[in-house]
Design a protein around this motif. Structure first.
Motif, short mmCIF file in Angstrom:
data_model
loop_
_atom_site.label_atom_id
_atom_site.label_comp_id
_atom_site.label_asym_id
_atom_site.label_seq_id
_atom_site.Cartn_x
_atom_site.Cartn_y
_atom_site.Cartn_z
N THR A 95 0.83 -1.21 0.00
CA THR A 95 0.00 0.00 0.00
C THR A 95 0.86 1.26 0.00
O THR A 95 0.41 2.32 0.43
CB THR A 95 -0.94 0.01 1.22
N GLY A 96 2.12 1.14 -0.46
CA GLY A 96 2.96 2.32 -0.65
C GLY A 96 4.00 2.56 0.43
O GLY A 96 4.66 3.60 0.41
N PHE A 97 4.19 1.63 1.37
CA PHE A 97 5.15 1.83 2.45
C PHE A 97 6.34 0.88 2.37
O PHE A 97 7.05 0.68 3.36
CB PHE A 97 4.46 1.66 3.81
N ALA A 98 6.57 0.28 1.21
CA ALA A 98 7.74 -0.58 1.04
C ALA A 98 9.02 0.26 1.01
O ALA A 98 9.05 1.33 0.40
CB ALA A 98 7.62 -1.40 -0.24
N VAL A 99 10.08 -0.21 1.67
CA VAL A 99 11.35 0.51 1.70
C VAL A 99 12.01 0.41 0.33
O VAL A 99 12.34 -0.68 -0.13
CB VAL A 99 12.29 -0.06 2.78
N ASP A 100 12.19 1.56 -0.34
CA ASP A 100 12.83 1.54 -1.65
C ASP A 100 14.02 2.50 -1.72
O ASP A 100 14.61 2.68 -2.79
CB ASP A 100 11.83 1.85 -2.76
N GLN A 101 14.39 3.11 -0.59
CA GLN A 101 15.55 4.00 -0.58
C GLN A 101 16.22 3.94 0.80
O GLN A 101 15.55 3.99 1.83
CB GLN A 101 15.14 5.44 -0.90
N VAL A 102 17.55 3.83 0.80
CA VAL A 102 18.34 3.79 2.03
C VAL A 102 19.46 4.82 1.92
O VAL A 102 20.22 4.81 0.95
CB VAL A 102 18.93 2.39 2.29
N LYS A 103 19.56 5.71 2.90
CA LYS A 103 20.63 6.71 2.96
C LYS A 103 21.60 6.31 4.06
O LYS A 103 21.21 6.11 5.21
CB LYS A 103 20.06 8.10 3.25
N VAL A 104 22.88 6.17 3.70
CA VAL A 104 23.92 5.80 4.65
C VAL A 104 24.88 6.97 4.80
O VAL A 104 25.42 7.46 3.81
CB VAL A 104 24.68 4.54 4.19
N VAL A 105 25.10 7.43 6.03
CA VAL A 105 25.93 8.60 6.30
C VAL A 105 26.99 8.23 7.35
O VAL A 105 26.68 7.58 8.34
CB VAL A 105 25.07 9.77 6.82
N GLY A 106 28.23 8.69 7.12
CA GLY A 106 29.28 8.55 8.12
C GLY A 106 30.23 7.40 7.93
O GLY A 106 31.21 7.28 8.68
#
Length: 313
Positions: free
Chosen positions: A90-101
């Protein structure tokens, strides 16, 4: 009084309100306000005054089946999977991950610890469990995982600080300043770290390297700090010379070494080692080639003196 009061007057008819044939008459009993309307409707249904909708039984059956399914899923431990599946579609699937540091830690390793499968729901994702898995990576000191709706995960990490390389036998590791091993040596910019060799070297290195910073020209030429017998240091220079420092008075010996190199170019000569372990003398060991040349020069000297013509006065 508008509240429902049943059975307050015994002079009333004995037949009071009923729900599906059950009497609801109690002496001196008043229903709470929120329950009055539903009870009236149910009472009217019970006596046939209200005709239920045609689809009511179907809806009630569907509700019963759905509640039974949910109850069974909870008992079987599948509730999380159901929530993940429904919310992901319903539109809440994880499709982006930001990794910092991350600098030493591969982004691929971090993504692997997130355990995403392409249909992971952001709503049901356990960020605390993911944080613990990421914190288990060798270089990670602190990790934080945050949900950014509707479909993004943000991972922030702080990595451990590399201090030196430590060699024990054929094993080479990256260590922190307190001597804790971070990870095996993997190349790259890690080759620029100071190299410590021998048992006990990590414990004594922070103080010794801090003192070596007073002599940057010498420190820049040191390729390895060797701890000998857990008592003293040998310095391995970039041109192959080994400087054997004394057990006591290291600072004075280093200052004298730097002075002799500045005045006489000691560390630029064809020598193999400088032994400073004795306080009253300095022993210089020549390289094999230099030693051979010196012996040849000494053997030629008597011959030249023998053939030298005598000078008459």
């Amino acid at each position: 009084m508008s509240a429902l009061k049943w059975g307050q007057g015994r002079e009333r008819s004995a037949a009071g309100p009923a729900l599906f044939g059950l009497s609801l008459s109690f002496d001196h009993f008043v229903l709470p306000r929120m329950l009055r309307r539903p009870v009236r409707v149910l009472a009217r249904l019970g006596v046939g005054e209200v005709q239920p909708p045609r689809f009511l039984m179907g809806v009630m059956s569907a509700v019963l089946l759905a509640s039974s399914g949910v109850y069974g899923a909870c008992l079987g431990g599948h509730a999380d999977g159901i929530v993940q599946s429904i919310t992901a579609r319903t539109g809440f699937a994880v499709d982006q991950v930001k990794v910092v540091g991350n600098r030493q830690t591969s982004e691929i390793d971090i993504l692997d610890r997130l355990e995403l499968d392409g249909w992971t729901s952001l709503i049901g994702f356990d960020v605390e469990a993911a944080r613990e898995r990421i914190s288990g990576l060798p270089w990670i000191e602190v990790a934080a995982v945050r949900k950014v709706y509707p479909h993004t995960l943000e991972v922030r990490v702080e990595e451990r600080k590399a201090f030196a390389l430590w060699q024990q036998g054929d094993k080479l590791s990256v260590i922190e300043q307190d001597g804790a091993v971070i990870a095996p040596f993997s190349g790259g910019k890690q080759v620029l770290l100071p190299l410590l060799i021998g048992t006990g070297a990590p414990a004594m290195a922070p103080d010794f390297l801090a003192r070596m910073e007073k002599y940057p020209e010498l420190a820049s030429r040191v390729k390895g700090y060797v701890r000998v017998g857990e008592r003293r240091w040998d310095l391995k220079l970039d041109n192959g010379i080994t400087v054997k420092l004394p057990e006591d008075g290291e600072d004075q010996a280093i200052a004298e070494l730097v002075g002799m190199d500045h005045d006489n170019g000691l560390l630029s000569r064809d020598i193999a080692a400088v032994d400073m372990r004795l306080s009253d003398r300095l022993v210089v060991q020549l390289t094999p080639e230099a030693a051979t040349q010196r012996e040849a020069a000494l053997s030629e000297k008597p011959k030249s003196l023998k053939h030298k013509p005598e000078t008459k006065i």
